[in-house]
Design an enzyme around this catalytic site. Structure first.
Site, PDB file in Angstrom:
ATOM      1  N   CYS A 159       1.827  -8.661   4.196  1.00  0.00           N
ATOM      2  CA  CYS A 159       2.027  -9.974   4.248  1.00  0.00           C
ATOM      3  C   CYS A 159       2.284 -10.807   5.690  1.00  0.00           C
ATOM      4  CB  CYS A 159       3.732 -10.285   2.993  1.00  0.00           C
ATOM      5  SG  CYS A 159       4.275  -9.190   3.846  1.00  0.00           S
TER       6      CYS A 159
HETATM    7  N1  LIG Z   1       6.220  -8.086  -1.795  1.00  0.00           N
HETATM    8  C1  LIG Z   1       5.576  -8.085  -0.840  1.00  0.00           C
HETATM    9  O1  LIG Z   1       6.146  -9.057  -0.514  1.00  0.00           O
HETATM   10  C2  LIG Z   1       3.967  -7.919  -0.445  1.00  0.00           C
HETATM   11  C3  LIG Z   1       3.324  -8.472   0.123  1.00  0.00           C
HETATM   12  C4  LIG Z   1       2.828  -7.730   0.877  1.00  0.00           C
HETATM   13  C5  LIG Z   1       1.730  -6.542   0.234  1.00  0.00           C
HETATM   14  N2  LIG Z   1       2.933  -6.028  -0.665  1.00  0.00           N
HETATM   15  C6  LIG Z   1       2.238  -4.919  -0.779  1.00  0.00           C
HETATM   16  O2  LIG Z   1       2.862  -4.410  -2.309  1.00  0.00           O
HETATM   17  C7  LIG Z   1       3.020  -3.384  -2.400  1.00  0.00           C
HETATM   18  C8  LIG Z   1       3.815  -3.519  -4.407  1.00  0.00           C
HETATM   19  O3  LIG Z   1       5.063  -4.147  -3.356  1.00  0.00           O
HETATM   20  P1  LIG Z   1       6.132  -4.914  -3.951  1.00  0.00           P
HETATM   21  O4  LIG Z   1       6.901  -5.730  -3.333  1.00  0.00           O
HETATM   22  O5  LIG Z   1       5.360  -5.959  -5.481  1.00  0.00           O
HETATM   23  O6  LIG Z   1       7.047  -3.642  -4.545  1.00  0.00           O
HETATM   24  P2  LIG Z   1       7.481  -3.218  -5.799  1.00  0.00           P
HETATM   25  O7  LIG Z   1       8.289  -4.452  -6.241  1.00  0.00           O
HETATM   26  O8  LIG Z   1       8.428  -2.220  -4.910  1.00  0.00           O
HETATM   27  O9  LIG Z   1       6.892  -2.686  -6.641  1.00  0.00           O
HETATM   28  C9  LIG Z   1       6.133  -1.482  -7.085  1.00  0.00           C
HETATM   29  C10 LIG Z   1       6.117  -0.525  -7.936  1.00  0.00           C
HETATM   30  O10 LIG Z   1       5.728   0.587  -7.921  1.00  0.00           O
HETATM   31  C11 LIG Z   1       6.416   1.142  -9.343  1.00  0.00           C
HETATM   32  N3  LIG Z   1       6.419   2.815  -8.193  1.00  0.00           N
HETATM   33  C12 LIG Z   1       8.241   2.406  -7.675  1.00  0.00           C
HETATM   34  N4  LIG Z   1       8.089   3.494  -6.907  1.00  0.00           N
HETATM   35  C13 LIG Z   1       7.116   4.557  -7.027  1.00  0.00           C
HETATM   36  C14 LIG Z   1       6.402   6.127  -7.107  1.00  0.00           C
HETATM   37  N5  LIG Z   1       7.505   6.974  -6.734  1.00  0.00           N
HETATM   38  N6  LIG Z   1       5.629   6.761  -7.823  1.00  0.00           N
HETATM   39  C15 LIG Z   1       4.648   5.801  -8.377  1.00  0.00           C
HETATM   40  N7  LIG Z   1       4.668   3.827  -8.690  1.00  0.00           N
HETATM   41  C16 LIG Z   1       5.932   4.081  -8.120  1.00  0.00           C
HETATM   42  C17 LIG Z   1       7.557   0.749  -9.541  1.00  0.00           C
HETATM   43  O11 LIG Z   1       6.752   0.599 -10.701  1.00  0.00           O
HETATM   44  P3  LIG Z   1       6.219   1.265 -11.972  1.00  0.00           P
HETATM   45  O12 LIG Z   1       7.918   1.396 -11.829  1.00  0.00           O
HETATM   46  O13 LIG Z   1       6.381  -0.150 -13.212  1.00  0.00           O
HETATM   47  O14 LIG Z   1       5.252   2.166 -12.004  1.00  0.00           O
HETATM   48  C18 LIG Z   1       7.398  -0.317  -9.032  1.00  0.00           C
HETATM   49  O15 LIG Z   1       8.097  -1.913  -9.701  1.00  0.00           O
HETATM   50  C19 LIG Z   1       3.353  -2.354  -1.604  1.00  0.00           C
HETATM   51  O16 LIG Z   1       2.479  -1.933  -1.402  1.00  0.00           O
HETATM   52  C20 LIG Z   1       3.588  -3.337  -0.480  1.00  0.00           C
HETATM   53  O17 LIG Z   1       4.041  -3.512   0.471  1.00  0.00           O
HETATM   54  C21 LIG Z   1       3.777  -6.750  -0.954  1.00  0.00           C
END
Ligand SMILES: NC(=O)c1ccc[n+]([C@@H]2O[C@H](COP(=O)([O-])OP(=O)(O)OC[C@H]3O[C@@H](n4cnc5c(N)ncnc54)[C@H](OP(=O)(O)O)[C@@H]3O)[C@@H](O)[C@H]2O)c1
Length: 324
Positions: free
Chosen positions: A134
């Protein structure tokens, strides 16, 4: 209709994907993989989606057309080691597992860096996509026209402020309301992990670029959006600089270039990027605003999917800003 699967479905980025894809005319959501909530209704986590009859599952359909991986860094590789998908399945990964040149091939799968405004033609031909970070998106959009015209002549100075959703759904000390509210702080000064992808893109466009990229990331006291300001020395005039930006982005669906002062609310809840260009006292100052969860993540991922399948680039992304 194409069938898509989403992994990490209880997370913030996955939630935004589900919301946007409900309004995509060519997409059917096939499965929502969740390791923590299988069997639960989507509305139990994404409460605004309580009207949908969709459940999280711990099963995958290996034949989906698109697989969105919305997992934290390192977990996309682990997921692909555990599950196999059809040769025709296109993977769009939102972590940083495959973004850098050194990581772009995994299990014979080749990932193309999905910054549409730099790589559109490659993306159209790609099999798999590594969706940009991002911060990296906001910052690169501010710099692409300069790099493309070999106009980066000095070190770069970047300040970028992100909202709390940038850190994901897990509650941490710095996302706790009591800490975050009415507060600002710097983190990972000069060492943020997105520096590498930014550096690779700039060198792709301007091969001789070897100047320092000084990046101060900041946490802001709002939920979504990134406000980035980038400055460097320049001998060009305001008119010349503005023209370079207008020309570079003239066919861009989602980037708006302006000389007017910009603010975050112009883009929050949209897939737009607004870029302001100013020449002041020997320096060019470029300000760039995006929504971290849309243009910085789920929106850009859908834009990439649209290019892969030759759908209209804005399908599922005709969103309105929350201006008030
Ligand atoms: N947030 C942003 O603004 C943003 C922007 C650009 C890129 N990203 C990237 O996009 C990805 C997701 O970001 P997010 O903000 O949506 O993160 P998040 O809210 O923390 O969601 C990640 C999801 O991954 C699963 N998870 C968590 N721990 C895990 C583990 N140990 N093993 C397997 N699955 C696991 C969980 O879903 P379940 O419990 O449903 O499996 C969790 O809800 C990341 O790589 C982040 O860096 C985020």
């Amino acid at each position: 209709m194409i069938k898509v699967g989403i992994v990490g479905s209880t997370g913030y980025v996955a939630g935004e994907l589900i919301r946007c894809l409900q309004h995509h005319p060519k997409v059917e959501v096939d499965f929502l993989y969740s390791h923590s909530q299988p069997g639960e209704l989507v509305g139990s986590i994404h409460q605004d989606l309580g009207y949908l009859d969709l459940q999280f599952t711990d099963q995958v359909n290996a034949e989906v057309d698109v697989l969105f991986l919305c997992l934290g860094h390192g977990n996309s590789k682990k997921f692909l080691e555990k599950y196999s998908f059809a040769k025709t399945t296109k993977i769009i990964d939102l972590s940083n597992d495959f973004r850098l040149n050194k990581d772009a091939v995994f299990q014979e799968k080749e990932f193309v860096y999905g910054l549409v405004e730099a790589n559109k033609e490659k993306i159209k031909q790609a099999k798999h996509i590594a969706n940009p970070g991002c911060f990296a998106t906001a910052i690169q959009l501010a710099l692409l026209p300069l790099a493309k015209n070999e106009l980066l002549k000095d070190e770069l100075h970047i300040h970028a402020l992100t909202g709390s959703t940038g850190a994901g759904q897990k509650l941490t000390e710095t996302s706790h309301f009591s800490w975050r509210n009415q507060n600002v702080s710097i983190y990972k000064a000069f060492q943020h992990q997105h520096l590498d992808e930014i550096g690779e893109t700039l060198k792709d466009l301007q091969s001789g670029f070897s100047e320092e990229i000084n990046f101060l990331p900041l946490r802001g006291d709002f939920t979504r959006g990134i406000f980035a300001s980038v400055y460097t020395k320049s001998s060009l005039s305001q008119e010349e600089l503005f023209q370079h930006y207008k020309t570079y982005y003239q066919d861009s669906e989602f980037v708006h270039v302006t000389e007017e002062t910009i603010n975050l609310k112009q883009v929050v809840n949209t897939n737009m990027a607004f870029i302001q260009v100013q020449k002041i006292d020997g320096k060019v100052l470029i300000t760039s605003v995006i929504d971290n969860l849309l243009k910085g993540a789920a929106g850009q991922a859908i834009q990439n999917m649209n290019l892969l399948f030759d759908f209209p680039e804005n399908a599922g992304l005709q969103l309105k800003a929350n201006y008030f």
